[in-house]
Write an enzyme that holds these catalytic residues in place. Structure first.
Site, PDB file in Angstrom:
ATOM      1  N   GLU A  34       4.758   8.050   7.388  1.00  0.00           N
ATOM      2  CA  GLU A  34       4.245   7.007   6.433  1.00  0.00           C
ATOM      3  C   GLU A  34       3.549   6.176   7.532  1.00  0.00           C
ATOM      4  OE1 GLU A  34       3.732   5.906   3.484  1.00  0.00           O
ATOM      5  OE2 GLU A  34       2.810   4.101   4.351  1.00  0.00           O
ATOM      6  N   GLN A  35       2.458   5.758   7.133  1.00  0.00           N
ATOM      7  CA  GLN A  35       1.503   4.917   7.969  1.00  0.00           C
ATOM      8  C   GLN A  35       2.123   3.511   8.007  1.00  0.00           C
ATOM      9  OE1 GLN A  35      -2.255   4.863   6.396  1.00  0.00           O
ATOM     10  NE2 GLN A  35      -2.027   3.726   4.459  1.00  0.00           N
ATOM     11  N   ARG A 108       9.296  -1.716  -9.072  1.00  0.00           N
ATOM     12  CA  ARG A 108       9.001  -0.556  -8.199  1.00  0.00           C
ATOM     13  C   ARG A 108       9.824  -0.568  -6.593  1.00  0.00           C
ATOM     14  NH1 ARG A 108       3.304   1.722  -8.431  1.00  0.00           N
ATOM     15  NH2 ARG A 108       3.044   1.042 -10.588  1.00  0.00           N
ATOM     16  N   TYR A 220       6.755  -5.892 -19.463  1.00  0.00           N
ATOM     17  CA  TYR A 220       8.011  -5.311 -19.791  1.00  0.00           C
ATOM     18  C   TYR A 220       9.066  -5.902 -18.821  1.00  0.00           C
ATOM     19  CZ  TYR A 220       6.207  -2.051 -16.174  1.00  0.00           C
ATOM     20  OH  TYR A 220       5.451  -1.744 -15.041  1.00  0.00           O
TER      21      TYR A 220
HETATM   22  C1  LIG Z   1      -1.564  -1.355 -12.874  1.00  0.00           C
HETATM   23  C2  LIG Z   1      -0.893  -0.028 -12.704  1.00  0.00           C
HETATM   24  C3  LIG Z   1       0.272   0.140 -13.297  1.00  0.00           C
HETATM   25  C4  LIG Z   1       0.716   1.576 -13.264  1.00  0.00           C
HETATM   26  N1  LIG Z   1       1.853   1.622 -14.094  1.00  0.00           N
HETATM   27  C5  LIG Z   1       2.484   2.977 -13.787  1.00  0.00           C
HETATM   28  C6  LIG Z   1       3.512   3.151 -14.668  1.00  0.00           C
HETATM   29  O1  LIG Z   1       4.101   2.397 -15.642  1.00  0.00           O
HETATM   30  N2  LIG Z   1       3.905   4.405 -14.893  1.00  0.00           N
HETATM   31  C7  LIG Z   1       3.577   5.328 -13.821  1.00  0.00           C
HETATM   32  O2  LIG Z   1       4.066   6.421 -13.937  1.00  0.00           O
HETATM   33  N3  LIG Z   1       2.581   4.904 -12.974  1.00  0.00           N
HETATM   34  C8  LIG Z   1       2.007   3.973 -13.110  1.00  0.00           C
HETATM   35  N4  LIG Z   1       0.863   3.556 -12.038  1.00  0.00           N
HETATM   36  C9  LIG Z   1       0.363   4.745 -11.337  1.00  0.00           C
HETATM   37  C10 LIG Z   1       1.345   4.776 -10.044  1.00  0.00           C
HETATM   38  O3  LIG Z   1       1.579   3.502  -9.592  1.00  0.00           O
HETATM   39  C11 LIG Z   1       0.705   5.577  -8.893  1.00  0.00           C
HETATM   40  O4  LIG Z   1       0.385   6.836  -9.651  1.00  0.00           O
HETATM   41  C12 LIG Z   1       1.917   6.404  -8.008  1.00  0.00           C
HETATM   42  O5  LIG Z   1       2.293   5.125  -7.426  1.00  0.00           O
HETATM   43  C13 LIG Z   1       1.281   7.012  -7.125  1.00  0.00           C
HETATM   44  O6  LIG Z   1       2.140   7.557  -6.159  1.00  0.00           O
HETATM   45  P1  LIG Z   1       1.908   8.456  -4.767  1.00  0.00           P
HETATM   46  O7  LIG Z   1       3.047   8.526  -4.142  1.00  0.00           O
HETATM   47  O8  LIG Z   1       0.904   9.483  -5.231  1.00  0.00           O
HETATM   48  O9  LIG Z   1       0.741   7.517  -4.118  1.00  0.00           O
HETATM   49  P2  LIG Z   1       1.077   5.821  -3.345  1.00  0.00           P
HETATM   50  O10 LIG Z   1       2.268   5.361  -4.176  1.00  0.00           O
HETATM   51  O11 LIG Z   1      -0.300   5.341  -3.172  1.00  0.00           O
HETATM   52  O12 LIG Z   1       1.659   6.305  -1.806  1.00  0.00           O
HETATM   53  C14 LIG Z   1       0.989   6.791  -0.909  1.00  0.00           C
HETATM   54  C15 LIG Z   1       1.463   6.562   0.527  1.00  0.00           C
HETATM   55  O13 LIG Z   1       0.919   7.224   1.726  1.00  0.00           O
HETATM   56  C16 LIG Z   1       0.519   6.189   2.654  1.00  0.00           C
HETATM   57  N5  LIG Z   1      -0.450   6.879   3.307  1.00  0.00           N
HETATM   58  C17 LIG Z   1      -1.702   6.920   2.946  1.00  0.00           C
HETATM   59  N6  LIG Z   1      -2.660   7.490   3.908  1.00  0.00           N
HETATM   60  C18 LIG Z   1      -1.415   7.902   4.805  1.00  0.00           C
HETATM   61  C19 LIG Z   1      -1.698   8.631   6.022  1.00  0.00           C
HETATM   62  N7  LIG Z   1      -3.031   8.981   6.401  1.00  0.00           N
HETATM   63  N8  LIG Z   1      -0.826   8.996   6.820  1.00  0.00           N
HETATM   64  C20 LIG Z   1       0.565   8.790   6.524  1.00  0.00           C
HETATM   65  N9  LIG Z   1       0.852   7.770   5.141  1.00  0.00           N
HETATM   66  C21 LIG Z   1      -0.167   7.592   4.349  1.00  0.00           C
HETATM   67  C22 LIG Z   1       0.704   5.072   1.911  1.00  0.00           C
HETATM   68  O14 LIG Z   1       0.892   3.918   2.858  1.00  0.00           O
HETATM   69  C23 LIG Z   1       1.520   5.129   0.766  1.00  0.00           C
HETATM   70  O15 LIG Z   1       2.753   4.774   0.869  1.00  0.00           O
HETATM   71  C24 LIG Z   1       0.126   2.316 -12.471  1.00  0.00           C
HETATM   72  C25 LIG Z   1      -0.728   2.144 -11.405  1.00  0.00           C
HETATM   73  C26 LIG Z   1      -1.367   0.895 -11.601  1.00  0.00           C
HETATM   74  C27 LIG Z   1      -2.618   0.735 -10.742  1.00  0.00           C
END
Ligand SMILES: Cc1cc2nc3c(=O)[nH]c(=O)nc-3n(C[C@H](O)[C@H](O)[C@H](O)COP(=O)(O)OP(=O)(O)OC[C@H]3O[C@@H](n4cnc5c(N)ncnc54)[C@H](O)[C@@H]3O)c2cc1C
Length: 393
Positions: A34-35, A108, A220
């Protein structure tokens, strides 16, 4: 020599953390890079629909999550202008009965803390913070991932790499997609307020969705009902970087000037907002080969109009582990995972995009939308989401 069972995961968001847990259950070791120097929440609340809570239950997290969540009694879809309910869809016990898993809302930071605590207790997971994945190379025995930490670069070896590194994924371009995500002409503003400060009409125990011209509002309960997560999404041209840019209340207020007094009062409550620009990508089949794949927003970022981005990342993690548990050949298992996810995530992405204009309609089109919603009624409306919430691995 025993074949290595280490899988490297880039990113410790909801997707990466859940994948580390599901993979250890399938008999693998997970190394999460994790970065960020510490795990931080991006965005305040998250709705966990039954398709996601079911996976979290299967990971044994129900008891840890339960004290932190709220099961909203209903989703109220409200006409923003009049302040009247268009339709009220019961959730709570009836959703749990229907789908065999609850519809929860949570902060979150709480979800992340539960996932991280479960990882800490697993001897099969290593989490390296402040370590940014930069590149990788495939070789006969698997993959070498090059990452940069505070003390220089390091190589991490594994049999596979999972790019769970979010919207701006560093792994994705190496899989042949160098296009940038598309700006959705919208920004999301968030704030968390004490539940007691909400106007009475706002229904602190429900998920409320207020629809209006070029703007909508969702709120909510979080933190066991003590606080309320408020998200306002407006049509906008601003698309600067960052998830937590300070937003000016004076800029947001006028965007809700045509909303009912209770919604305006809610928008006027927070003294501080944080905003971020919304991006997504059109559904696309990844053409990866070898033991590398993407998960969560890295694979299929979606607009938050169906509250499913995190849920899809959680589902991905469950399917990924199932495929890797069934097939010892990592590349083959990852192709099976991609094939299994393709249609479903594309459908969710499309539905979220459609809601992005449905929610912001005005005039006769808004009237038609509200009439259809009202005439469908709660039961048939929920039925339309059975394909989404009733999902099982
Ligand atoms: C306004 C809003 C409301 C939302 N509400 C909901 C909801 O109610 N329910 C729901 O299911 N979803 C919701 N979402 C969507 C949800 O938040 C995201 O889809 C979800 O958090 C994605 O998770 P992820 O682990 O794929 O990516 P991320 O949460 O973006 O995690 C990616 C991680 O990778 C790390 N990273 C990036 N590049 C590198 C690298 N090169 N090397 C190492 N680490 C790296 C980052 O620092 C981060 O920690 C919402 C989104 C928004 C914008």
């Amino acid at each position: 020599m025993a074949r290595s069972r280490s899988i490297v995961i880039a990113g410790a968001g909801i997707g990466g953390l859940t994948a580390a847990l599901t993979l250890t259950r399938a008999g693998y070791r997970a190394v999460v890079l994790e970065q960020a120097a510490r795990l931080e929440e991006a965005g305040a609340g998250i709705q966990l629909s039954p398709n996601a809570t079911r996976v979290l239950f299967e990971l044994g997290l129900a008891d840890r999550l339960r004290p932190l969540v709220v099961a909203p009694e209903a989703i109220r879809i409200i006409n923003g202008r009049s302040g009247r309910d268009i339709v009220r869809v019961p959730l709570g016990a009836s959703a749990e009965e229907r789908y065999g898993a609850p519809y929860w809302v949570i902060h979150r930071a709480d979800l992340q803390a539960v996932l991280a605590a479960a990882l800490e207790q697993s001897p099969d997971v290593t989490l390296r913070l402040a370590t940014r994945v930069e590149d990788f190379a495939l070789h006969q025995h698997g993959i070498t991932v090059q990452a940069r930490g505070a003390d220089g670069t390091r190589d991490e070896l594994g049999i596979a790499l999972i790019g769970a590194d979010g919207l701006w994924s560093a792994v994705r371009p190496s899989l042949g997609d160098r296009r940038q995500p598309t700006f959705a002409q919208r920004t999301a503003w968030r704030a968390v307020m004490p539940a007691a400060s909400l106007p009475a009409e706002c229904g602190a125990a429900d998920t409320c969705l207020w629809l209006g011209r070029d703007a909508h509002l969702v709120h909510y309960p979080v933190r066991g009902g003590r606080e309320v997560n408020i998200v306002a999404i407006v049509r906008d041209d601003w698309h600067g970087p960052g998830w937590s840019v300070p937003g000016e209340p004076a800029e947001l207020g006028p965007r809700f000037a045509h909303f009912a007094p209770a919604a305006r009062a809610l928008i006027a409550l927070p003294e501080r907002w944080q905003k971020w620009a919304l991006f997504d990508r059109p559904p696309r089949r990844m053409r990866s080969d070898g033991p590398v794949t993407l998960l969560g927003d890295a694979a299929h970022p979606m607009l938050p109009f169906l509250a499913q981005g995190g849920a899809m990342a959680i589902e991905d993690a469950a399917v990924l582990a199932q495929c890797l548990g069934r097939d010892d050949d990592p590349a083959r298992a990852l192709r099976a995972y991609e094939a299994a996810r393709q249609r479903r995530v594309a459908r969710v992405q499309r539905e979220a995009r459609q809601n992005s204009w449905r929610y912001h309609l005005s005039g006769p089109l808004a009237f038609a939308r509200d009439t259809v919603l009202a005439s469908l009624g709660p039961e048939r409306l929920l039925q339309r989401y059975d394909w989404l919430y009733g999902w099982r691995v």
